[in-house]
Scaffold this active site. Sequence first.
Site, PDB file in Angstrom:
ATOM      1  N   ASP A  61       0.875  -1.173   0.000  1.00 41.28           N
ATOM      2  CA  ASP A  61       0.000   0.000   0.000  1.00 41.28           C
ATOM      3  C   ASP A  61       0.913   1.224   0.000  1.00 41.28           C
ATOM      4  O   ASP A  61       1.601   1.495   0.994  1.00 41.28           O
ATOM      5  CB  ASP A  61      -0.888  -0.003   1.240  1.00 41.28           C
ATOM      6  N   VAL A  62       0.935   1.941  -1.132  1.00 39.38           N
ATOM      7  CA  VAL A  62       1.912   3.020  -1.298  1.00 39.38           C
ATOM      8  C   VAL A  62       1.674   4.205  -0.373  1.00 39.38           C
ATOM      9  O   VAL A  62       2.513   5.109  -0.298  1.00 39.38           O
ATOM     10  CB  VAL A  62       1.957   3.520  -2.761  1.00 39.38           C
ATOM     11  N   TYR A 154      -7.989  15.817  -8.092  1.00 37.84           N
ATOM     12  CA  TYR A 154      -7.283  14.915  -9.005  1.00 37.84           C
ATOM     13  C   TYR A 154      -6.303  15.710  -9.869  1.00 37.84           C
ATOM     14  O   TYR A 154      -5.134  15.329 -10.013  1.00 37.84           O
ATOM     15  CB  TYR A 154      -8.288  14.170  -9.886  1.00 37.84           C
ATOM     16  N   LYS A 158      -2.117  15.447  -9.884  1.00 36.49           N
ATOM     17  CA  LYS A 158      -1.317  15.105 -11.064  1.00 36.49           C
ATOM     18  C   LYS A 158      -0.358  16.242 -11.439  1.00 36.49           C
ATOM     19  O   LYS A 158       0.739  15.984 -11.947  1.00 36.49           O
ATOM     20  CB  LYS A 158      -2.226  14.729 -12.232  1.00 36.49           C
ATOM     21  N   THR A 189     -10.605   2.423 -19.313  1.00 36.19           N
ATOM     22  CA  THR A 189     -10.419   1.763 -18.020  1.00 36.19           C
ATOM     23  C   THR A 189     -11.658   1.996 -17.164  1.00 36.19           C
ATOM     24  O   THR A 189     -12.539   2.790 -17.505  1.00 36.19           O
ATOM     25  CB  THR A 189      -9.198   2.341 -17.280  1.00 36.19           C
TER      26      THR A 189
END
Length: 249
Positions: A61-62, A154, A158, A189
């Site tokens: 889990d990053v 988001y 990024k 996706t």
Amino acid sequence: MSLHPVVLITGALTGIGRAAALAFAHEQARIVVSGRRAEEGEQLAAELRALGSEAEFVHADVRFEDSVRQLVQRTVARFGRLDVAVNAAGTEGEPGPVTELTPERYAAVFDTNVLGTMLSMKHEMHVMLAQGSGSIVNISSTMGSRGAPNVSLYAASKHAVEGLTKSAAIEGAAAGVRVNAIAPGPVETAMLARLTGNEERKTAFLASVPLKRAGAPEEIADAIVFIASAKAGFITGEILRVNGGKTAS
């Protein structure tokens, strides 16, 4: 990079991460895939081995440094080095206007997209700097250079990934470590389906892409394999925008 490079992929169980794992397997890379769902991870590792690749799944889990540290350590313990790292773990979070944002919604996005990328790069670069070579590929987005309504967290995350990428590239250059990012446009996706909500909105969204379609995960994976490879040996600190022309105007 060795003949059969050692590749570590976070967020490897779905979407672009999964496509990248398959693409590297076709290149006979030795691969560690990671994510938070053990059953799916073991299935993917078996699929990669069936393609002739040495492959292993490591649960990670990053968002947590101990987990990232152990992931990188297990990769090096298994294969002796780390040539390529693809940091694909990411989330779009819950969309909504700025006036409805909360610290909790911020953390839900930034802990994975920014903190997760930072922690991954930290431990990957420790290994690569010591061995004097390596290639890190982060995953940004069209939203890494633009804004859009209801996706401010988001987009901000990024933008941050792109800043981390450029700065780390400068730090790693003297030691032969390259750091780049791929910035996909809309890709077929589950994330695209969630962001658009229904087929009508998806169709309208894709009409804004000059190529008039979404990208395939495999097309993004091909770009990842290229920029990680010796064929891109003079490229570092760059954001490769793979988006059907969406940011051309």
